[in-house]
Write an enzyme that holds these catalytic residues in place. Structure first.
Site, PDB file in Angstrom:
ATOM      1  N   SER A 165       0.839  -1.193   0.000  1.00 15.01           N
ATOM      2  CA  SER A 165       0.000   0.000   0.000  1.00 15.01           C
ATOM      3  C   SER A 165       0.876   1.244   0.000  1.00 15.01           C
ATOM      4  CB  SER A 165      -0.900   0.019   1.245  1.00 15.01           C
ATOM      5  OG  SER A 165      -1.542   1.273   1.396  1.00 15.01           O
TER       6      SER A 165
ATOM      7  N   TYR B  31      -2.036  -0.576   9.876  1.00 11.73           N
ATOM      8  CA  TYR B  31      -1.966  -1.116   8.521  1.00 11.73           C
ATOM      9  C   TYR B  31      -0.649  -0.735   7.856  1.00 11.73           C
ATOM     10  CZ  TYR B  31      -3.511  -2.091   3.703  1.00 11.73           C
ATOM     11  OH  TYR B  31      -3.624  -2.570   2.420  1.00 11.73           O
TER      12      TYR B  31
END
Length: 247
Positions: free
Chosen positions: A144, A157
């Site tokens: 990501s 995350y």
């Protein structure tokens, strides 16, 4: 359909929805046999039907990726059945809480680490020899933007994806010489998935590319002709033609 993956054995985690489902179907179209890993039997059976409609074949593996012993056992079964693993797609992941780091419950932090980092380590640990046994083993993992561009409240995350990047790049260095294995990372950016909807609930999903749009990139990175190693490939940059030397 060009049959570029005929005879290849491909394992995909998170295979029943989102990007994983798109990748499964794209790999099947090119002739790969898919080992589909997902949490629920029903969802795997639905994906199996989709693969069969494409003329492909699949092996269904209901598994919670935090069952690390099961990953080891799966490696043994693959070794016995095929003696190799041509393609490993580490796609499964969870978002976790979007909150201040200090507010993340330890149990949820541990789950983030277990699924987004440790499970992928266990995949590499269990399938390393099988990837090396293939003519051209290809391993691709999903990261990501927040792994490198930190954002407030995304610490859980982002931390797991930064750790994943480091791990895959390290593995890529370890297999760079004297093996035919290549390991790389895809940064999908915003894709129309349930995870994206959970992270950005006010966003119009119709403006986003779909899993079927990005899936061909996974196919290209799984082919023998793709020899880049230790790269983070941005889907947005790929669409803009910025990787001409790699593809």
């Amino acid at each position: 359909m060009t049959g570029t993956l005929d005879g290849k054995i491909a394992l995909v985690t998170g295979a029943t929805r989102g990007i994983g489902a798109g990748v499964v179907q794209a790999l099947a179209r090119e002739g790969a046999h898919i080992i589909m890993v997902g949490r629920t039997t029903g969802a795997l059976e639905d994906m199996d039907d989709a693969v069969k409609e494409l003329g492909g074949t699949a092996t269904l593996v209901p598994m919670d990726l935090t069952d690390f012993a099961a990953i080891d056992n799966l490696g043994g079964h693959i070794a016995k059945q095929w003696g190799k693993l041509d393609i490993l797609i580490g796609n499964a992941g969870i978002l976790g809480p979007i909150s201040p780091i200090g507010h993340i419950p330890p149990k949820e932090w541990d789950q983030l680490m277990a699924i987004n980092v440790t499970a992928n380590y266990r995949l590499l640990r269990s399938f390393d020899a099988l990837l090396k046994a293939a003519d051209a083993g290809r391993a691709t993992f999903v990261t990501s933007t927040v792994a490198e561009q930190c954002r407030a409240y995304w610490g859980g995350y982002a931390t797991t994806k930064a750790a994943l990047n480091c791990m895959v790049k390290t593995y890529a260095l370890e297999v760079a010489n004297n093996t035919n294995v290549r390991a790389n990372i895809i940064n999908p950016g915003p894709i129309r998935t349930s995870m994206r909807a959970a992270a950005m609930p006010g966003e119009d999903p119709d403006i986003l590319d779909t899993p079927d749009d990005i899936a061909p990139l996974f196919v290209k990175m799984s082919e023998e002709s793709f020899t880049a190693n230790g790269e983070i490939i941005s889907y947005a940059d790929y669409k803009a033609g910025k990787y001409e030397k790699l593809f």
